[in-house]
Motif scaffolding. Structure first.
Motif, short mmCIF file in Angstrom:
data_model
loop_
_atom_site.label_atom_id
_atom_site.label_comp_id
_atom_site.label_asym_id
_atom_site.label_seq_id
_atom_site.Cartn_x
_atom_site.Cartn_y
_atom_site.Cartn_z
N ALA A 1 30.67 49.24 52.90
CA ALA A 1 29.77 48.87 51.82
C ALA A 1 28.34 49.08 52.30
CB ALA A 1 29.99 47.42 51.43
N ASP A 2 27.47 49.42 51.36
CA ASP A 2 26.08 49.66 51.73
C ASP A 2 25.44 48.44 52.41
OD1 ASP A 2 25.24 51.73 48.83
OD2 ASP A 2 26.17 52.23 50.76
N SER A 3 25.87 47.27 52.00
CA SER A 3 25.25 46.05 52.51
C SER A 3 25.52 45.81 54.00
CB SER A 3 25.75 44.84 51.71
OG SER A 3 27.16 44.74 51.81
N VAL A 4 26.54 46.47 54.55
CA VAL A 4 26.87 46.24 55.96
C VAL A 4 26.75 47.50 56.81
CG1 VAL A 4 28.45 44.41 55.25
CG2 VAL A 4 29.36 46.69 55.76
N LYS A 5 26.49 48.61 56.16
CA LYS A 5 26.43 49.89 56.88
C LYS A 5 25.36 49.84 57.97
CE LYS A 5 27.38 53.11 54.07
NZ LYS A 5 27.31 54.13 52.99
N GLY A 6 25.73 50.26 59.17
CA GLY A 6 24.81 50.23 60.30
C GLY A 6 24.82 48.94 61.08
N ARG A 7 25.45 47.90 60.52
CA ARG A 7 25.54 46.61 61.22
C ARG A 7 26.97 46.25 61.58
NH1 ARG A 7 24.29 42.02 58.67
NH2 ARG A 7 24.89 42.80 56.61
N PHE A 8 27.90 46.64 60.73
CA PHE A 8 29.32 46.30 60.94
C PHE A 8 30.07 47.55 61.35
CE2 PHE A 8 29.73 42.43 57.86
CZ PHE A 8 28.63 41.84 58.45
N THR A 9 31.09 47.35 62.19
CA THR A 9 31.95 48.44 62.62
C THR A 9 33.40 48.03 62.53
OG1 THR A 9 30.25 49.21 64.18
CG2 THR A 9 32.50 50.02 64.50
N ILE A 10 34.19 48.86 61.87
CA ILE A 10 35.63 48.61 61.77
C ILE A 10 36.36 49.53 62.74
CG2 ILE A 10 37.64 48.70 60.26
CD1 ILE A 10 35.77 48.19 57.90
N SER A 11 37.33 48.97 63.42
CA SER A 11 38.17 49.75 64.32
C SER A 11 39.58 49.19 64.27
CB SER A 11 37.63 49.73 65.75
OG SER A 11 37.61 48.40 66.25
N ARG A 12 40.50 49.90 64.87
CA ARG A 12 41.88 49.42 64.89
C ARG A 12 42.56 49.88 66.17
NH1 ARG A 12 44.70 51.55 59.70
NH2 ARG A 12 46.58 50.67 60.69
N ASP A 13 43.56 49.12 66.56
CA ASP A 13 44.40 49.45 67.70
C ASP A 13 45.83 49.41 67.20
OD1 ASP A 13 45.92 49.58 70.03
OD2 ASP A 13 44.56 48.34 71.17
N ASN A 14 46.39 50.56 66.91
CA ASN A 14 47.73 50.60 66.34
C ASN A 14 48.80 50.12 67.32
OD1 ASN A 14 46.78 51.45 63.87
ND2 ASN A 14 47.21 53.61 64.24
N ALA A 15 48.54 50.24 68.60
CA ALA A 15 49.50 49.74 69.59
C ALA A 15 49.59 48.22 69.56
CB ALA A 15 49.12 50.22 70.98
#
Length: 120
Positions: free
Chosen positions: A61-75
């Motif tokens: 979302a524009d409101s969080v871009k540059g501040r929030f980061t999403i990642s995942r670990d499928n293992a």
């Protein structure tokens, strides 16, 4: 049946950081996109961001871009939301969900939510 469990919420001062985790049950985690939403008091639940199954595509979302980061670990069957430079407007219950896109209708399983409170 898929179960999602968020953790990592809490109270933080403005300008601080938090990392939320969302642990998923089941053996199909790596086949699905995952999203984060939030709901502030008295407001509707809104999209924060999502990540594709293999992390090739991440949207914010524009409101969080540059501040929030999403990642995942499928293992580990886990998706993360790293939140930096938090401000009081980020105060909300944060939910993870299985699916894709900015609309709630694109998700079929939801966690119970974790509270994030940002103090000024």
């Amino acid at each position: 049946q898929v179960q999602l469990a968020e953790s990592g919420g809490g109270l933080v001062q403005a300008g601080g950081s938090l990392r939320l985790s969302c642990a998923a049950s089941g053996r199909t985690f790596s086949s699905y996109g995952m999203g984060w939403f939030r709901q502030a008091p008295g407001k509707e639940r809104v999209f924060v961001g999502c990540i594709s199954a293999r992390s090739q595509i991440i949207q914010y979302a524009d409101s969080v871009k540059g501040r929030f980061t999403i990642s995942r670990d499928n293992a580990k069957n886990t998706v993360y939301l790293q939140m930096n430079r938090l401000n009081v407007e980020d105060t909300a219950v944060y939910y993870c969900a299985r699916g894709w896109g900015p609309a709630s209708a694109g998700y079929d399983y939801w966690g119970q939510g974790t509270q994030v409170t940002v103090s000024s």
